[in-house]
Design an enzyme around this catalytic site. Structure first.
Site, PDB file in Angstrom:
ATOM      1  N   HIS A 191      34.891  70.137  58.822  1.00 55.72           N
ATOM      2  CA  HIS A 191      35.640  70.280  57.571  1.00 55.72           C
ATOM      3  C   HIS A 191      36.281  68.977  57.105  1.00 55.72           C
ATOM      4  CE1 HIS A 191      35.362  74.462  58.870  1.00 55.72           C
ATOM      5  NE2 HIS A 191      35.747  74.842  57.674  1.00 55.72           N
ATOM      6  N   GLU A 215      27.286  78.843  48.773  1.00 52.71           N
ATOM      7  CA  GLU A 215      27.311  77.618  47.958  1.00 52.71           C
ATOM      8  C   GLU A 215      26.005  77.324  47.211  1.00 52.71           C
ATOM      9  OE1 GLU A 215      28.562  77.859  50.995  1.00 52.71           O
ATOM     10  OE2 GLU A 215      30.686  77.407  50.759  1.00 52.71           O
TER      11      GLU A 215
END
Lengths: 328, 337
Positions: free
Chosen positions: A131, A62
């Site tokens: 998550h 990322e």
């Protein structure tokens, strides 16, 4: 205006297709978005339609994804970065906050970063502690970013198109549980919803419920039940855009109803709802008949067991309890 | 350390003089910056390029005007060489209205976007993927620009460097990762921060060509730079170069106890290969400039830098209203506390 029925997922996808067809500098990058069609299938079909390099499968890195997009944006490309979930954007905080958000200021306007970082944010179904984050409030803390969190397919469509055409970095939060929600979406490639405009999605006179993303739907359910069960007419304000924030629409609703409850899925303590509540307190104190109520997620990491997970996420019962507390 | 290539002087006298002037100008400019800092006219962090001049001068002199350059916070030399007005650079370092970013960037955040210099970044390693993004954009558009992505030996340990090398190797980005190995990550010597002190080898696992080269002899730097830039432009592939130079100055202006990490003898030994002296020796031995001419160049540049400082110092501090400008391209921010 002619409309088409679409799911939230299809609306996001259609906005990307339109913008890529309109402007060759718009491209998508992210993990598994191309050949694999996207983890939540938001980008399904786009790799076949646009091919590499405009639909770019990336390594699972990322920081470099956002950094590369930022550099490319500084010289005229308009990247749309998909985060597989917004929880993963935590890895890229340095690139988003310390780089993207600072470029325009540090160059005194000589450069800008037209980048969209989009993806699902919030709790889905037993994805547990790593998550399930709601990141939009974190990003709405940062000058230089714009942050939006639409709740309906038409808003997702119109606001994503606006995001792509914006010359500033935009955090576009989708909600994993909203992807299947259907709605009418204008059949108009120039349908753009400006940022900083809240939307009153249910009229009422007794109390104002203020929310964004999935919590708008929770508030609508609570409002419906309040009306049916006790004749309380709740107005629901869909904030849509956290940064910029449309305080005018929020204030005018509060000045009409004299009561307010702010609802957000993020951890209750220090979340963006606290910012909205504080502003109402500062600017509408004399209009209020009760302290501003707040409903947020429990201040715990998201647990796995469904029964515990549901306990953490605000629901209509929690909203109704907070409404009752204001004396309605 | 790599040895300089065998010297055959194939540069014209005019080029030699120009390289000499550029390095000397940076040296004097940086010494003035140190002075300005000590006078309390610059604040924050300030990192000078003294001792490393041949690297930026050699490499940037081989680029095409439309190539992209990006670096970290030791950025004064690149900002000056890419075409910025030196008065604006000095004014920025002094936090003035007339600065390159109107006083909102400072020493670490110098830019010259119209001349393709993209800063000027303060987080170690953080700018590396941005440089790859510049290269990605030029490839996306079918251009043949090269991106020169400077980083330090310390930054070569950052995770995002490896992530970026992977992408550059994977997508064949025309990007040169130029590791300026000045032997210290702030105050930590190379062998205490890197498992493998041959930093150029970090290109190998990603299928990227890599090499180590001398960074003190500007003529050798230019030869290697010409060859590598040519390769990256024509093959449209990345490259990792480790340029061995040495920081004569402290890490930053606030680094006031260098005895914690090196001895004065070591610095003196490194200064035997002072890049300015090395070129001066060539210029003298080849009879390109006389002692009097060299002397005249020195005083000319000293005067020039003094003049730059005075003009920068005459620039006012930013207007308080400026604090709100350029947060967004199209949106005002809320005012007041």
């Amino acid at each position: 205006m002619a409309t088409k029925e679409m799911t939230y997922r299809e609306a996001v996808r259609q906005a990307m297709v339109d913008e890529m067809e309109r402007d060759p500098n718009v491209f998508l990058m992210g993990e598994d978005i191309g050949r694999y069609q996207g983890t939540f299938r938001v980008t399904a079909g786009l790799f076949n339609q646009f091919k590499q390099v405009r639909v770019l499968d990336t390594p699972i890195t990322e920081p470099a994804i956002v950094g590369l997009a930022t550099g490319a944006a500084m010289v005229g490309l308009r990247p749309i970065v998909e985060m597989m979930t917004m929880s993963f954007s935590i890895l890229a905080l340095d690139q988003i906050i310390n780089h993207s958000a600072k470029v325009h200021y540090m160059t005194a306007g000589a450069a800008c970063v037209p980048i969209v970082i989009r993806g699902p944010g919030g709790a889905a179904n037993q994805l547990s502690a790593q998550h399930s984050h709601s990141m939009e409030g974190w990003y709405a803390h940062v000058p230089g970013l714009k942050v939006v969190a639409p709740a309906f397919p038409a808003d997702a469509y119109g606001m994503l198109k606006t995001a792509v055409r914006d010359d500033n970095p935009v955090i576009f939060t989708e909600h994993p549980t909203l992807y299947g929600v259907k709605g009418q979406v204008p059949d108009d490639k120039e349908f753009l919803i400006p940022f900083g405009k809240a939307n009153i999605v249910r009229q009422g006179t007794d109390i104002t419920l203020i929310a964004y993303s999935k919590m708008v739907h929770v508030c609508l359910e609570a409002a419906e039940r309040l009306a049916n069960e006790s004749g309380v007419r709740a107005e629901v304000v869909d904030v849509r855009s956290l940064l910029p924030l449309d305080v005018a629409t929020i204030y005018s609703s509060v000045r009409k109803t004299h009561r307010a409850v702010v609802v957000y899925e993020d951890w209750r303590s220090g979340g963006f709802g606290a910012e909205i509540a504080a502003r109402i307190g500062e600017d509408c104190f004399d209009d209020l008949d009760a302290p501003v109520g707040r409903v947020g997620g429990l201040n715990v990491p998201m647990p796995y067991a469904r029964v515990l997970e549901l306990q953490c996420i605000p629901n209509a019962d929690d909203v109704i309890a907070a409404v009752r507390k204001t004396g309605v | 350390m790599a040895q300089p290539a065998e010297l055959t002087i194939d540069e014209s006298p005019a080029v030699l003089e120009e390289l000499y002037r550029q390095m000397l100008f940076i040296r004097h400019f940086e010494e003035k910056c140190n002075q300005v800092y000590r006078m309390g006219k610059a604040g924050g962090y300030l990192h000078v390029y003294i001792g490393m001049e041949a690297t930026a001068v050699g490499w940037l002199s081989m680029l095409r005007k439309d190539d992209y350059v990006i670096t970290a916070y030791r950025d004064h030399a690149q900002a000056l060489l890419m075409g910025n007005d030196p008065v604006a650079v000095m004014a920025e370092i002094m936090g003035r209205q007339g600065g390159t970013s109107r006083g909102k960037g400072g020493s670490m955040h110098l830019y010259d976007i119209p001349n393709n210099f993209f800063g000027g970044w303060g987080i170690v390693g953080g700018h590396i993927p941005l440089g790859a993004g510049l290269a990605f954009a030029s490839k996306y558009k079918g251009e043949d620009r090269v991106t020169l992505n400077f980083l330090g030996d310390g930054a070569s340990n950052a995770g995002v460097f490896y992530e970026t090398l992977n992408m550059a190797g994977l997508w064949d980005l025309p990007c040169i990762f130029l590791i300026e190995n000045n032997e210290f990550a702030m105050g930590t010597r190379l062998e205490y921060h890197a498992a493998n002190v041959e930093l150029h080898r970090k290109g190998y696992p990603f299928g990227i060509r890599h090499e180590r080269m001398d960074g003190m002899d500007v003529l050798a730097v230019r030869k290697a730079a010409r060859r590598i830039i040519d390769y990256v432009r024509h093959e449209q592939r990345p490259y990792v170069v480790e340029v061995m130079n040495y920081r004569f100055a402290g890490h930053g202006a606030a680094d006031n106890d260098q005895s914690l990490y090196r001895t004065p003898d070591e610095v003196e030994a490194a200064k035997a290969r002072d890049p300015i002296k090395l070129l001066e020796n060539v210029i003298r031995s080849q009879g390109i400039l006389s002692d009097e001419q060299i002397e005249a160049i020195h005083s000319e540049i000293e005067d020039q830098v003094q003049d730059i400082y005075e003009k920068a110092d005459a620039s006012p501090f930013p207007d308080p209203e400026e604090v709100y400008h350029h947060v967004y391209t199209d949106m005002e921010v809320e005012k007041g506390h």
